[in-house]
Design a protein around this motif. Structure first.
Motif, PDB file in Angstrom:
ATOM      1  N   TYR A   1       9.792  54.314  37.995  1.00 18.93           N
ATOM      2  CA  TYR A   1       8.431  54.775  38.262  1.00 18.93           C
ATOM      3  C   TYR A   1       7.793  54.001  39.400  1.00 18.93           C
ATOM      4  O   TYR A   1       7.040  54.557  40.193  1.00 18.93           O
ATOM      5  CB  TYR A   1       7.598  54.711  36.974  1.00 18.93           C
ATOM      6  CG  TYR A   1       8.164  55.663  35.951  1.00 18.93           C
ATOM      7  CD1 TYR A   1       7.987  57.033  36.116  1.00 18.93           C
ATOM      8  CD2 TYR A   1       8.933  55.215  34.894  1.00 18.93           C
ATOM      9  CE1 TYR A   1       8.544  57.930  35.229  1.00 18.93           C
ATOM     10  CE2 TYR A   1       9.504  56.100  33.998  1.00 18.93           C
ATOM     11  CZ  TYR A   1       9.312  57.466  34.172  1.00 18.93           C
ATOM     12  OH  TYR A   1       9.885  58.343  33.304  1.00 18.93           O
TER      13      TYR A   1
ATOM     14  N   LYS B   1       8.161  58.070  27.785  1.00 13.45           N
ATOM     15  CA  LYS B   1       9.030  57.834  28.948  1.00 13.45           C
ATOM     16  C   LYS B   1      10.168  56.880  28.607  1.00 13.45           C
ATOM     17  O   LYS B   1      11.288  57.020  29.108  1.00 13.45           O
ATOM     18  CB  LYS B   1       8.211  57.298  30.130  1.00 13.45           C
ATOM     19  CG  LYS B   1       7.222  58.297  30.683  1.00 13.45           C
ATOM     20  CD  LYS B   1       7.948  59.515  31.260  1.00 13.45           C
ATOM     21  CE  LYS B   1       6.973  60.597  31.669  1.00 13.45           C
ATOM     22  NZ  LYS B   1       7.654  61.829  32.091  1.00 13.45           N
TER      23      LYS B   1
ATOM     24  N   GLU C   1      12.682  58.853  26.791  1.00 13.83           N
ATOM     25  CA  GLU C   1      13.442  59.678  27.738  1.00 13.83           C
ATOM     26  C   GLU C   1      14.514  58.824  28.417  1.00 13.83           C
ATOM     27  O   GLU C   1      15.675  59.217  28.506  1.00 13.83           O
ATOM     28  CB  GLU C   1      12.511  60.270  28.817  1.00 13.83           C
ATOM     29  CG  GLU C   1      11.738  61.482  28.327  1.00 13.83           C
ATOM     30  CD  GLU C   1      10.787  62.083  29.373  1.00 13.83           C
ATOM     31  OE1 GLU C   1      10.097  63.048  29.033  1.00 13.83           O
ATOM     32  OE2 GLU C   1      10.737  61.577  30.522  1.00 13.83           O
ATOM     33  N   TYR C   2      14.095  57.636  28.848  1.00 13.31           N
ATOM     34  CA  TYR C   2      15.041  56.729  29.512  1.00 13.31           C
ATOM     35  C   TYR C   2      16.227  56.404  28.584  1.00 13.31           C
ATOM     36  O   TYR C   2      17.378  56.365  29.017  1.00 13.31           O
ATOM     37  CB  TYR C   2      14.319  55.438  29.919  1.00 13.31           C
ATOM     38  CG  TYR C   2      15.208  54.442  30.628  1.00 13.31           C
ATOM     39  CD1 TYR C   2      15.321  54.455  32.021  1.00 13.31           C
ATOM     40  CD2 TYR C   2      15.936  53.496  29.911  1.00 13.31           C
ATOM     41  CE1 TYR C   2      16.138  53.549  32.679  1.00 13.31           C
ATOM     42  CE2 TYR C   2      16.758  52.591  30.561  1.00 13.31           C
ATOM     43  CZ  TYR C   2      16.857  52.619  31.946  1.00 13.31           C
ATOM     44  OH  TYR C   2      17.685  51.725  32.583  1.00 13.31           O
TER      45      TYR C   2
ATOM     46  N   MET D   1       2.416  54.048  34.023  1.00 10.42           N
ATOM     47  CA  MET D   1       1.851  55.345  33.623  1.00 10.42           C
ATOM     48  C   MET D   1       0.389  55.459  34.047  1.00 10.42           C
ATOM     49  O   MET D   1      -0.076  56.529  34.443  1.00 10.42           O
ATOM     50  CB  MET D   1       1.975  55.544  32.101  1.00 10.42           C
ATOM     51  CG  MET D   1       3.394  55.723  31.619  1.00 10.42           C
ATOM     52  SD  MET D   1       4.265  57.026  32.521  1.00 10.42           S
ATOM     53  CE  MET D   1       5.542  56.104  33.343  1.00 10.42           C
TER      54      MET D   1
END
Ligand code: NAD
Length: 319
Positions: free
Chosen positions: A17, A156, A159-160, A301
């Motif tokens: 990110y 997130k 997801e990772y 984020m």
């Protein structure tokens, strides 16, 4: 014999990110030549908030943002200060370090921040969209709604860690996964349980009083999650919920609290977002993947939300 499990640090997850955000900040140079401006309001003497603020400053400046910490010594003037920032076209994003009053007045202050500058995603419109599983702000699905940053950070992270299965359609990628979330605060635990359930998981939401189940029902028949009370908190009920849990997430704000390692199913994914370490060292003997802290992903984020707000504002400008 080496242990099969792996500890994954938030810094590693946030790296993707950081790169994405840095290049976006670069790309919007034509409209924000000096970098987008984030303003943080500090109106308490909490050393943790102070630390979080200096950390936000360092991280955001490192990615090309401008960050300004505004200290408000008298909390009664905070509302005015927020309104002034709302009106100031120089300011792109606003965040407040909570708790300020430590009661319902803080919820009022959350709504004082203009939703167009609300990087933390605490505005009622965003919350209601999230609880109702509405992902866009407009009927054409071009303006993405904003999600509260700590719950989003946990999503997130999942997801990772590939708990989200991207062979499934978006919105169902946690289908069949069982998750336990120990914390049901309005800032993190409840929205997090809702997000995971909206994505198809069965979520056991645990707080000090009771345990609830969040699901979209059998075969994901509902378009958004429903909530069922399972009963008052007890170790037996918690253990039962954990016995099949693929994911255990903790957020208990106490240095004495430790999640019982023996409740963790072998190979489960364990994530702690509390500033206190809620898992014992022995978590590593059970967890397949263990994330001890999440703060770095949360800040990513926050900055990502800020870029989205700028993007939404640009798209909303009538040509
Ligand atoms: P909070 O006090 O509002 O909520 C705590 C929750 O934990 C409540 O639901 C409470 O019922 C539950 N709880 C407390 N003791 C429990 C127990 N023994 N068993 C089961 N449930 C229990 O706190 P909060 O604002 O949600 O913050 C929680 C923690 O998360 C804090 O340490 C805070 O610093 C941290 N936090 C981290 C981030 C981040 O990005 N990492 C962001 C926000 C908050």
């Amino acid at each position: 014999v080496s242990k099969p499990g792996v500890t994954v640090l938030a810094s590693k997850i946030s790296k993707i990110y950081v790169d994405e955000i840095t290049s976006k900040v670069e790309a919007i140079k034509p409209i924000r030549p000096q970098g987008p401006l984030l303003v943080g309001f500090l109106a308490n003497a909490d050393p943790a908030a102070e630390m979080y603020a200096s950390w936000t400053k360092k991280t955001s400046e490192g990615m090309g943002f401008r960050y300004e910490l505004r200290r408000v010594d008298n909390k009664d003037f905070l509302e005015e200060a927020i309104i002034e920032a709302n009106r100031d076209p120089e300011v792109d994003g606003i965040m407040v370090y909570y708790p300020v009053f430590g009661n319902a007045q803080d919820q009022y202050l959350q709504q004082v921040v203009a939703k167009e500058k609300d990087v933390e995603g605490l505005n009622h419109v965003y919350y209601q969209n999230m609880y109702h599983n509405i992902r866009y702000l407009d009927p054409n699905n071009s303006l993405k709604s904003i999600l509260p940053c700590t719950p989003l950070a946990v999503v997130k992270i999942l997801e990772y860690l590939k708990v989200y299965n991207n062979l499934l359609p978006e919105g169902n990628r946690l289908y069949g996964k069982k998750c336990v979330v120990v914390n049901r605060s309005e800032i993190v635990g409840r929205p997090l349980a809702a997000l995971l359930a909206n994505d198809g998981a069965i979520v056991y939401s645990v707080d000090i009083d009771n345990i609830q189940k969040f699901t979209r029902g059998e075969g994901l028949k509902f378009t958004r999650h429903h909530v069922e009370d399972l009963g008052p908190f007890s170790d037996e009920l918690l253990q039962k919920c954990c016995s099949q849990a693929d994911v255990i997430i903790t957020g208990v704000p106490s240095e004495h609290y430790k999640f019982p390692t023996q409740y963790i199913k072998e190979g489960a994914v364990c994530i702690n977002f509390s500033s206190n370490r809620n898992f014992e060292e022995s978590v590593k003997t059970k967890a397949s993947l263990y994330v001890p802290m999440t703060g770095k992903v949360t800040i990513s984020m926050l900055l990502r939300n800020m870029l989205r707000l700028i993007e939404n504002a640009e798209k909303s400008k009538t040509p």
